[in-house]
Each structure stands twice: as C-alpha cells, then as structure tokens.
Write a protein that holds these residues in place. Structure first.
Motif, PDB file in Angstrom:
ATOM      1  N   ASN A  51       0.815  -1.217   0.000  1.00 27.80           N
ATOM      2  CA  ASN A  51       0.000   0.000   0.000  1.00 27.80           C
ATOM      3  C   ASN A  51       0.851   1.270   0.000  1.00 27.80           C
ATOM      4  O   ASN A  51       0.609   2.216   0.750  1.00 27.80           O
TER       5      ASN A  51
ATOM      6  N   ASP B 204       2.742  -2.651   6.133  1.00 33.54           N
ATOM      7  CA  ASP B 204       1.671  -1.870   5.521  1.00 33.54           C
ATOM      8  C   ASP B 204       1.991  -0.382   5.645  1.00 33.54           C
ATOM      9  O   ASP B 204       1.998   0.176   6.747  1.00 33.54           O
TER      10      ASP B 204
ATOM     11  N   GLU C 209       0.171   1.969   4.513  1.00 27.19           N
ATOM     12  CA  GLU C 209      -1.097   2.682   4.706  1.00 27.19           C
ATOM     13  C   GLU C 209      -1.192   3.949   3.846  1.00 27.19           C
ATOM     14  O   GLU C 209      -1.691   4.984   4.282  1.00 27.19           O
TER      15      GLU C 209
ATOM     16  N   ARG D 176       1.313   5.741   2.618  1.00 25.97           N
ATOM     17  CA  ARG D 176       2.432   6.696   2.691  1.00 25.97           C
ATOM     18  C   ARG D 176       3.128   6.791   1.333  1.00 25.97           C
ATOM     19  O   ARG D 176       3.205   5.825   0.582  1.00 25.97           O
TER      20      ARG D 176
ATOM     21  N   ARG E   3       0.826  11.370   3.029  1.00 28.50           N
ATOM     22  CA  ARG E   3      -0.021  10.595   2.123  1.00 28.50           C
ATOM     23  C   ARG E   3      -0.356  11.383   0.859  1.00 28.50           C
ATOM     24  O   ARG E   3      -1.119  10.908   0.028  1.00 28.50           O
TER      25      ARG E   3
END
Length: 452
Positions: free
Chosen positions: A19, A70, A72, A74, A409
């Motif tokens: 991810n 993970d 997430e 980034r 992000r």
C-alpha cells in the motif's frame, strides 16, 4: 536512531512494502492494473528481496509468502541523486565567513586552500556525505577543485578514499573543476589523465575567459575544443559551470553548443547554472535552446545557492530570482536536473545536502507545480541518467531497494512539511545513522574557539 513513525522495517532478506503511494514519473515500469490516486500517484506493493526490488504489484496484490509492512498509503520514492556538489569546499564555516558574492566565493575559497590537508578534507567531505546519506541520497557527483595539478591530486585522492569507504551506501563520482584556461595550459593532459585514472569526468568554468578584442570568444573556443578532444580520447563525459552571473556579455551556452557540434564529441555534456539565460530576450532564449537541442546538451540548476548569490546589492532587495529558464528548458525537450551545489562554505552559507529541500525550493522558484508532472524527477530519475546510473533514481523490478518512505499521504503534504521523520532504506536495509552534529565537526577541525 531511526525516526519514530510507527513503522518497523524488517531485517529479513525478503519482505513486502504494501500500500505504497509512488509518483508515476518515478516508476520504471508500472504493473498492469495499478490504480492512481487523485494526484496521479500509483498505489503499489513492492517485493524487496536481497536488497533489490524483486517485483511491483498493484496495491494489495503482492504474494502472502513474505513478511509485510503496511505503509497505509504513505508516499514512497526512490533515493535522491545530487549530481552537482562541492564536497571539498563544504562545511568550512565558521573559519570561512561568506560575503554572499561570487567574487567573495572565489577569493575566500582560495584563502582557505592552504588549510585543505588530507585530514581536513576527509573530515569536511565525509560530514557532507553523512548528511546526504541520512537524508536519503544514494549518489553524489562532486566537483573537484583542480586549479593546479598538485591541488587536483590531493582532492582526487580524498574523494577516492571516501568513495571506497562509502561504497554501497552513497556512490561518489568526481568531475574536474578549473578555469577553462587550464585546458590550453601545460598541465591539461595530466589533469585529464588524473580524472580518468580516478574514474571521474572533465569540467571547467566557462565564464572565466573574457572576449577578445574582436568581441569573440576565441580563447574559449580553443579551450572547449581541447577539452572535448581530451575527454573524447579518454571516453569521459563533460560537466561544465556556465554563465554564473547576470553579466549578459558573459553568455557562453552558444559557444559550448557550437564546440560540441564541431568536435563530434560523443559523450554526455551537462551545463550547470546558466542563470543569465533567464535575462535574455525571448528570441535569444528560443534560439539558444534550439541550438542546445541540436548539440544534445543537458542542464542542471542549483536554485538555492543561486538565489543567495545573484543580484545581491548592499541595501537593496534582489530584483530577479537568479535561476535559469527551467520551464523553457523542459518545454524544449532538454533534460533538466537540480543539484544542491555548495554547502556551508565561501559560496553558500547554508544547506544540509538534503535533496528534498532542494527539490521543494526548485519547484517553488521555478513555479513548476501546476502541474507537477516531470518536476519530481529533477532530483532523481533525470540526474541518475545524466551521471550514467540508470539503475538509480527510479523504482522498478531488479533495481536496488534504495528508497525513502514519508509519513505524508499526498504530494502537497510532502512539499508543505519538512519530512524530517522520513525513513531511508539502502539496499533494503533501514538507515539508522543519525545526522552528524556540526559542533563535533568544528571540534575535530579545531574551530570551536572561533565559532560565534
């Protein structure tokens, strides 16, 4: 100590970074089916194995046979490339007190040369490399002061020592820097042989030669012809300092392009700085870039030190930004990279070898953010190609796992915040080395008593 981000990068030889959010322009070969976010970044899984990227997958699609981290969402980027530095000059403050001018840079550096012992060079240059390493730089090209053969030998030896010491962490490449007169002088062949023996390339400063009485650059033409001949004989590339002032009469890009064309030189030619191009009339800019394209030239801009140096007048605010025509260069289809340049020396009082900071400065001063397309590659993919390292500066299968993971992000957040908590991986291993401390360097150099 590594930054506290909530992520733990495993020490395994095989693991998945899942991810991840990766800008499309930094991916060598995007996997089919990968989706993009609203800013155009790809959502990916990376399989890392034995220090390399074994494969890329659409997010969530990597095999379950490896340990997973993970991210997430980034952002994950390839490690940076800084293709224009001056390690041998750097980190001389406080014994050098820059005055913010080009002439001061020359004179104060020359005054400092007698202090450049082997120990002094090793301490200051390695400090710069340690900064770059911790910030996520995987390769540096450093200009090696070569005003005389004796100076050149000492400085090349220092770079060679550090290149061996830092192999596998920060790759070092050197380029001769000297006045162009040196290439038509008695030491020209020896200087070229030294650079070749040290695995480096050739360069020089083109705006040190004045025009002749007839208004032509005859001496510069002779020096360029000799430089290209010496480089061609040794199969070396060329990287020049070009037009570093607002003096419109010292405009040498056309002369370099013509010399390259008449020489038939086959190597890469990179022009650094080129700041007065931005002060030329539009038709001159267009004509110059067309000639540069015909001559297959590439460009590298150093926005931060140039903003510091250019148009500096006592008691007056600068009237221009001091950078080259970055957007026109890119629109003309010519390669444009950025570099960190001088760092805490007679030329530029600040800096920390952080190419993310340099990239942010470049995007803002070039107004290269609407759109951002192609701008991120100026600090990674483009300079990697220009220094002959197409295995660096991008993310792809079977490439080194030299990576930078940000907490951010989105691209907007990367550009808005300093990202001091970034995680750096070199060959798949997390870098845990802290940034070096300036007071420790000053103590080692015996400078603490002179510090303010």
């Amino acid at each position: 100590m590594p930054p506290e981000t909530g992520l733990r990068i495993p020490q395994d030889n095989r693991f998945v970074l899942s991810n991840a959010r990766v800008p499309t322009e930094l991916v060598a070969d995007p996997p089919p089916g990968a989706t993009r976010d609203a800013e155009g970044a790809l959502l990916l899984d990376l399989l890392v194995q034995n220090g390399r990227i074994a494969a890329l997958f659409p997010a969530g699609m990597a095999p379950e046979t490896a340990c997973r981290v993970d991210l997430e969402g980034r952002h994950l980027w390839p490690a940076f490339i800084d293709m224009h530095t001056h390690l041998d000059c750097g980190h001389a403050i406080p014994r050098v007190r820059p005055d913010g001018t080009i002439h001061g840079g020359f004179s104060l550096t020359a005054e400092d040369w007698p202090r450049w012992t082997d120990e002094d060079l090793d301490l200051r240059m390695e400090f710069g490399i340690r900064c770059a390493h911790a910030h996520g730089v995987s390769a540096l090209r450093s200009h090696v002061d070569s005003e005389t053969l004796a100076y050149s030998q000492r400085h090349w030896r220092a770079l060679d020592r550090l290149r061996a010491k830092w192999a596998g962490k920060v790759d070092l490449q050197g380029v001769t820097i000297c006045a162009m007169e040196a290439w038509i002088g008695p030491e020209a062949r020896a200087l070229a042989d030294l650079a070749a023996d040290m695995g480096g390339i050739l360069g020089g400063v083109t705006d040190t030669l004045d025009r002749g009485e007839n208004g032509t650059y005859d001496a510069l033409g002779q020096a360029l012809d000799r430089l290209f001949a010496l480089a061609g004989e040794r199969e070396l590339d060329v990287d020049l300092h070009v037009d570093q002032t607002e003096d419109l009469s010292a405009f040498t890009i056309p002369e370099i392009a013509k010399a390259r064309l008449r020489s038939g030189f086959k190597g890469r030619v990179v022009l650094g700085h080129c700041v007065n191009l931005s002060l030329m009339p539009p038709e001159v800019i267009d004509r110059t870039l067309a000639l540069a394209r015909e001559a297959d030239l590439a460009f590298v801009s150093m926005p931060t030190p140039m903003m510091y140096l250019m148009d500096r007048k006592p008691g007056r605010t600068p009237r221009w930004r001091g950078v080259t025509t970055a957007n026109e260069i890119r629109a003309a289809g010519l390669p444009l990279a950025i570099g960190g340049d001088n760092c805490r020396d007679a030329w530029f009082a600040y800096g920390d070898h952080d190419m993310l900071d340099t990239l942010k400065q470049a995007i803002r001063v070039f107004q290269a953010d609407e759109p951002l397309t192609g701008s991120l590659a100026m600090a990674s993919r483009v300079p990697a190609d220009l220094i002959g390292r197409p295995d660096l500066g991008r993310i792809g299968a079977d490439l080194p796992a030299n990576l930078v993971i940000f907490q951010a992000r989105s691209l907007n957040v990367i550009l808005a915040r300093d990202q001091a908590d970034r995680i750096v991986l070199k060959n798949g291993r997390q870098v845990t080395d802290p940034l070096p401390q300036h007071h420790e360097l000053e103590a080692a150099l015996g400078l603490l008593d002179t510090a303010s």
